[in-house]
Design an enzyme around this catalytic site. Structure first.
Site, PDB file in Angstrom:
ATOM      1  N   LYS A  57      43.859  48.938  48.576  1.00  0.00           N
ATOM      2  CA  LYS A  57      44.008  47.554  48.099  1.00  0.00           C
ATOM      3  C   LYS A  57      45.246  47.451  47.214  1.00  0.00           C
ATOM      4  O   LYS A  57      46.019  46.490  47.305  1.00  0.00           O
ATOM      5  CB  LYS A  57      42.759  47.133  47.303  1.00  0.00           C
ATOM      6  CG  LYS A  57      41.535  46.891  48.177  1.00  0.00           C
ATOM      7  CD  LYS A  57      40.269  46.750  47.338  1.00  0.00           C
ATOM      8  CE  LYS A  57      39.035  46.731  48.225  1.00  0.00           C
ATOM      9  NZ  LYS A  57      37.769  46.753  47.478  1.00  0.00           N
ATOM     10  N   GLN A 101      35.216  47.096  41.687  1.00  0.00           N
ATOM     11  CA  GLN A 101      34.854  47.859  42.888  1.00  0.00           C
ATOM     12  C   GLN A 101      33.368  48.237  42.840  1.00  0.00           C
ATOM     13  O   GLN A 101      32.894  48.817  41.867  1.00  0.00           O
ATOM     14  CB  GLN A 101      35.730  49.126  42.988  1.00  0.00           C
ATOM     15  CG  GLN A 101      35.501  49.947  44.231  1.00  0.00           C
ATOM     16  CD  GLN A 101      35.880  49.227  45.535  1.00  0.00           C
ATOM     17  OE1 GLN A 101      36.855  48.489  45.590  1.00  0.00           O
ATOM     18  NE2 GLN A 101      35.093  49.429  46.570  1.00  0.00           N
ATOM     19  N   ASP A 124      36.796  38.328  45.312  1.00  0.00           N
ATOM     20  CA  ASP A 124      35.782  38.911  46.198  1.00  0.00           C
ATOM     21  C   ASP A 124      34.760  37.846  46.615  1.00  0.00           C
ATOM     22  O   ASP A 124      33.960  38.074  47.517  1.00  0.00           O
ATOM     23  CB  ASP A 124      35.045  40.042  45.464  1.00  0.00           C
ATOM     24  CG  ASP A 124      35.248  41.396  46.132  1.00  0.00           C
ATOM     25  OD1 ASP A 124      35.868  41.435  47.203  1.00  0.00           O
ATOM     26  OD2 ASP A 124      34.765  42.397  45.567  1.00  0.00           O
TER      27      ASP A 124
END
Ligand code: NDP
Length: 297
Positions: A57, A101, A124
């Site tokens: 990422k 994460q 997200d």
């Protein structure tokens, strides 16, 4: 007689095209508005799979011209300290996207931490505010994996409107938001899970089948309606150590019209959509939007 097999929906190539478009739009945002998109990823503890995801990422974001930072915190980080880090990033105007994460190490409560991310920076799409925006049809960040499924189909010229989308798996991350996105695209949606009866029968009625289960090759070749689009979200480690999806790819390919491989399907699209969400957030902070930057969606 020539054998007809499903055409590959190449997520890797499509994601590269998305990244290229994002890079061009980011350059325009920087030049015209002086805003460099900023993505901050928080990684708590040491998990080899998560480390790889985070590194990818970070690299994608840097290559698109973003300012990328990975904040690594030790496994024993206290919940209050993690929340303080999230709030520091919420207040940092150079950061447009924040990602914690997952999964988090034991002792940290995801349900208490994720909602602390500012909705405008929730790239997200997992905070309750983003979920509410999705369900009520308001603007907001959409979760990257299902939006990657939709974008992959859009770029391949495959229609969702009026088609029957069957989703196997009802996670917050994939299955549930996929239903909303399918409805947003005017599809008819069915969602299945571990208690569904006659799973094969449901799958056989799918014009578009999305498998997000986490069981290698659960979806068999004869569950695929001839000509259907098959989107395999699953990422599982096979006995030989290779990655394998939730769909029996070779068998399903005999019936499918289009099918995503694993790897090289939905995974790269998921990462590309994280860039799109971060760019959208940066654009909004500069008083513009993706369309004005030449990114259609
Ligand atoms: P979860 O474990 O959160 O959810 C799995 C879902 O599958 C549940 O709803 C479960 O049902 C259902 N399920 C499990 N077994 C069966 C079965 N035998 N028949 C029907 N349904 C079943 O998984 P995620 O959604 O997080 O992930 C799914 C897969 O996608 C994993 O392989 C994961 O690695 C991968 N993934 C890939 C991403 C990508 O970028 N490509 C991103 C995210 C995930 P129930 O609710 O009843 O328990």
């Amino acid at each position: 007689m020539t054998e007809v097999t499903g055409r590959i929906l190449d997520g890797k190539a499509t994601a590269a095209a998305v990244r290229e478009d994002v890079g061009a739009a980011a350059a325009q945002l920087i030049e015209a508005h002086g805003v460099t998109p900023g993505l901050a990823v928080i990684l708590v503890g040491v998990d080899p799979a998560s480390e790889v995801y985070v590194r990818n990422k970070d690299r994608d974001a840097s290559q698109a011209g973003f300012h990328a930072q990975t904040i690594k915190l030790p496994a024993g980080t206290a919940q209050a300290d993690l929340i303080a880090e999230v709030e520091r990033l919420n207040a940092d105007a150079s950061v447009h996207g924040i990602l914690v994460q997952l999964p988090l190490p034991g002792g940290l409560d995801q349900a208490a931490i994720v909602p602390r991310i500012a909705p405008s920076k929730d790239v997200d799409g997992l905070t309750p505010a983003s979920v509410a925006a999705l369900v009520t049809g308001q603007p907001g960040h959409r979760p990257c994996t299902p939006s990657g499924c939709v974008e992959l189909m859009r770029r391949a010229g495959l229609e969702l409107s009026g088609r029957h989308v069957v989703i196997v798996g009802r996670s917050q991350l994939v299955g549930k938001p996929m239903v909303q996105l399918a409805l947003e695209q005017n599809a008819t949606a069915t969602i299945c899970h571990s208690r569904t009866q006659d799973l094969a029968g449901h799958c056989r009625r799918a014009d578009v089948l999305v498998a997000a289960v986490g069981v290698p090759k659960l979806v068999k070749g004869d569950w695929i309606k001839p000509g259907a689009v098959v989107l395999d979200v699953g990422i599982n480690r096979g006995e030989d150590g290779k990655l394998v999806g939730d769909v029996d790819f070779e068998a399903a390919r005999q019936n499918a019209g289009w099918i995503t491989p694993v790897p090289g399907g939905i995974g790269p699209m998921t990462r590309a959509m994280l860039l799109v969400n971060t760019l959208a957030s940066a654009a909004r902070s500069a008083g513009t939007d993706l369309k004005a930057l030449g990114l259609s969606g």
